[in-house]
Design an enzyme around this catalytic site. Structure first.
Site, PDB file in Angstrom:
ATOM      1  N   HIS A   1     -29.300  23.564   8.466  1.00 42.01           N
ATOM      2  CA  HIS A   1     -29.421  24.509   9.583  1.00 42.01           C
ATOM      3  C   HIS A   1     -28.093  25.226   9.853  1.00 42.01           C
ATOM      4  O   HIS A   1     -27.708  25.438  11.000  1.00 42.01           O
ATOM      5  CB  HIS A   1     -29.888  23.773  10.850  1.00 42.01           C
ATOM      6  CG  HIS A   1     -31.311  23.294  10.771  1.00 42.01           C
ATOM      7  ND1 HIS A   1     -32.384  24.103  11.041  1.00 42.01           N
ATOM      8  CD2 HIS A   1     -31.828  22.084  10.437  1.00 42.01           C
ATOM      9  CE1 HIS A   1     -33.521  23.403  10.893  1.00 42.01           C
ATOM     10  NE2 HIS A   1     -33.206  22.185  10.516  1.00 42.01           N
TER      11      HIS A   1
ATOM     12  N   ASP B   1     -31.130  16.881  10.904  1.00 40.38           N
ATOM     13  CA  ASP B   1     -32.528  17.046  10.495  1.00 40.38           C
ATOM     14  C   ASP B   1     -32.667  18.011   9.326  1.00 40.38           C
ATOM     15  O   ASP B   1     -31.847  18.912   9.147  1.00 40.38           O
ATOM     16  CB  ASP B   1     -33.352  17.587  11.680  1.00 40.38           C
ATOM     17  CG  ASP B   1     -32.812  18.911  12.187  1.00 40.38           C
ATOM     18  OD1 ASP B   1     -31.574  19.008  12.370  1.00 40.38           O
ATOM     19  OD2 ASP B   1     -33.594  19.859  12.388  1.00 40.38           O
ATOM     20  N   GLU B   2     -33.715  17.826   8.568  1.00 37.24           N
ATOM     21  CA  GLU B   2     -34.171  18.791   7.570  1.00 37.24           C
ATOM     22  C   GLU B   2     -33.071  19.298   6.633  1.00 37.24           C
ATOM     23  O   GLU B   2     -33.049  20.467   6.276  1.00 37.24           O
ATOM     24  CB  GLU B   2     -34.844  19.990   8.277  1.00 37.24           C
ATOM     25  CG  GLU B   2     -36.068  19.575   9.058  1.00 37.24           C
ATOM     26  CD  GLU B   2     -36.654  20.685   9.917  1.00 37.24           C
ATOM     27  OE1 GLU B   2     -37.877  20.704  10.072  1.00 37.24           O
ATOM     28  OE2 GLU B   2     -35.899  21.524  10.450  1.00 37.24           O
ATOM     29  N   ALA B   3     -32.171  18.389   6.232  1.00 34.58           N
ATOM     30  CA  ALA B   3     -31.158  18.773   5.243  1.00 34.58           C
ATOM     31  C   ALA B   3     -31.746  18.472   3.871  1.00 34.58           C
ATOM     32  O   ALA B   3     -31.309  17.556   3.170  1.00 34.58           O
ATOM     33  CB  ALA B   3     -29.875  17.985   5.501  1.00 34.58           C
TER      34      ALA B   3
END
Ligand code: TNX
Length: 565
Positions: free
Chosen positions: A294, A357-359
């Protein structure tokens, strides 16, 4: 139900030479009696409060009407005095009453003078270190001769003020004077929270929101006794907080947002304003710098952070998981230490949220090694690390807090992290994500975690929600609002209300009070308050909103091209 007009008063009662009331006093008493007789309003039930109080003992013989000459008397303590002033500011616009605030040191009036037979008649805010009410609890006593609010801390008094406000007629939310019978139901409320952490998150990265909008969100949190505001300050679409040592983060990284709008960022002074406005409402700001993913906006500003050292194009879409800062480059950790150091210096609260998150492109040992380094940077700054539950496989660090956003009720990795000492903030995507749509036909929002109507937001138990995570390991709850589809304050309010009070009740109220039918009825009473205050909300069909003209339908939907019902 009897409503007894209080003895009419002046702020500082003049000694009466002949032992008789003077003419002005009599006139005011007559006026008060006339109002009582003419309107004969029934006060709310003492239990009509959101979130549900721990203990409610109504006394229908003890209803009280706020008199025009009421005084607010407060313990001689600066923080308590500030709460008394806030109470006066809440009550003055609608009542038109002067409501002078006097502390027991500045004025010979004793706290006991605000309540008790034959006293001045008013509201007493009393700090009592010996009271068994905890750090945030309060007791509210409404008797025929006045109101007394007792707490150990100013925070407890502040929460008690929110209760008091909800017990007055909805017209108390009016910004201009209203002819009302300001009746309060008699009895005693004794109240304290179930969990210490009760929050909401606002994503100011996908779309940027002005300071004023954030302050208004803080007002909504305060009403429902939430005590943390998590600001998601950075994401692919924009970097929103000034960092002096890396200035292009905002000048370049802040100039974009979802959909191609102008973006924006908070200066350090802006952020300080948010922090102090929140602190004055007993709310702690939790800043999030999302790492290692992100981060597209940061990479655009500083390509040295990118794995290939090439600036990516600015991103204004809504995909996730494609960007990351280079975990193999030492300069990345210098960058992180600088950024977190400046953010920590601006943040009085104990928490620093590092995302995680969401790496999707930083996996396995590279990911856990990265997180472990960043966790240490946070600890070295004297802050407590918070991150999304993807942090779980990284080594435990004392005090660390994971934020659960899963949509299942079991995750062995998270349960193991908790077993090692991590605490959990619960934000289950399928119950607490306020960017989910209410129903297929409501405007704005997502549905990847399902539709979340008010009942879905309310019907779960943070104390048992995730397998292997006992209630003792639960720090609290948080309702995140992601803003890919949210572009205005009206949009924010539409998604927040009426679901935010549901999450607030799960965080504050003891499980023994949990009851959908009862909650639904109490929540209905909030509608006229929002309408009177000019707050947008979704007129959710499962809530029996009062059919009074005080709920204008135009407030129901944030956009004119769509209909919520
Ligand atoms: C998942 S929840 C995300 C966000 C999105 C959100 C949209 C989480 C930690 N990451 O990046 O904005 O879904 O609902």
């Amino acid at each position: 139900m009897s409503t007894t007009p209080s003895p009419s008063t002046t702020a500082v009662p003049a000694p009466l030479s002949a032992g008789e009331p003077d003419a002005a006093t009599l006139a005011r008493a007559a006026e008060q009696t006339a109002v009582t007789v003419l309107t004969a309003a029934t006060p709310h039930r003492l239990a009509d409060v959101v979130p549900a109080p721990q203990q409610v003992q109504p006394d229908p013989t003890a209803d009280w009407v706020l008199p025009a000459g009421a005084v607010i008397v407060v313990s001689a303590d600066p923080a308590a005095l500030a709460v008394a002033e806030q109470l006066a500011e809440l009550l003055r616009p609608a009542t038109g009453y002067p409501l002078p605030v006097t502390d027991t040191a500045a004025h010979p009036l004793r706290v006991a003078d605000a309540t008790g037979p034959g006293r001045v008649g008013g509201i007493a805010l009393v700090l009592d270190e010996a009271a068994d009410l905890g750090a945030e609890g309060y007791r509210l006593d409404v008797a025929t001769d006045g109101v007394r609010l007792t707490a150990v801390t100013a925070t407890g008094l502040f929460h008690g003020v929110q209760t008091l406000r909800q017990l007055l007629p909805a017209a108390i939310e009016s910004p201009t004077p209203v002819a009302e019978h300001w009746a309060l139901p008699g009895g005693t409320i004794t109240d304290a929270p179930r969990f210490p952490y009760r929050g909401a998150m606002l994503d100011v990265a996908r779309h940027f929101f002005a300071v004023e909008d954030v302050l208004r969100v803080i007002d909504h949190l305060a009403r429902y006794k939430l005590n943390h505001l998590h600001l998601h300050l950075t994401d692919d679409q924009g970097w929103r907080i000034a960092v002096d040592s890396w200035p292009r983060l905002t000048t370049v990284g802040g100039a974009t947002e979802v959909g191609g709008g102008p973006g924006g960022h908070y200066t350090k002074a802006d952020y300080a304003r948010i922090v102090s406005y929140a602190a004055a409402r007993h709310i702690t700001v939790v800043p999030e710098i999302d790492l290692p993913g992100h981060t597209n906006a940061a990479l655009v500003a500083y390509p040295v952070l990118a794995p290939d050292k090439i600036a990516p194009p600015p991103y204004t879409g809504t995909e996730v998981g494609f960007s990351y800062v280079d975990p193999a480059d030492e300069r990345t950790y210098d960058f992180i230490a600088d950024v977190l150091g400046e953010v920590a210096a601006l943040t009085p609260g104990p928490w620093l949220h590092i995302g995680g998150d969401e790496a999707f492109k930083v996996t396995g040992e590279v990911y856990t090694g990265f997180v472990e380094r960043v966790q240490r940077i946070v600890a070295d700054l004297g802050k407590t690390v918070v991150g999304w539950h993807q942090l779980a496989p990284a080594a435990h660090l004392d005090g660390r807090v994971l934020q659960w956003w899963g949509t299942t009720s079991a995750d062995p990795t998270t349960a193991e992290a908790v077993r090692q000492g991590a605490r959990l903030i619960l934000s289950p995507g399928n119950h607490a994500y306020l960017d989910m749509k209410y129903a297929p036909d409501t405007p704005i929002g997502h549905d990847w975690a399902g539709l979340i109507d008010v009942r879905k937001a309310y019907d779960w138990d943070p104390g048992t929600h995730v397998a292997g995570v006992p209630a003792e390991a639960v720090l609290g709850v948080e309702a995140p609002l992601w803003t890919e589809s949210v572009t205005s304050l009206a949009d924010i309010e539409f998604l927040l209300l009426p679901r935010l009070p549901a999450i607030a009740e799960l965080g504050w109220s003891s499980r023994a009070t949990h009851d959908w039918a009862d909650f639904r009825d109490r929540l209905a009473g909030q509608g006229p308050r929002w309408a009177t205050a000019g707050v947008t909300f979704h007129r959710a069909p499962e809530i029996p909103w009062p059919t009074t003209p005080t709920i204008p339908t135009q407030r129901d939907t944030p956009r004119t091209d769509t209909a919520a019902h």
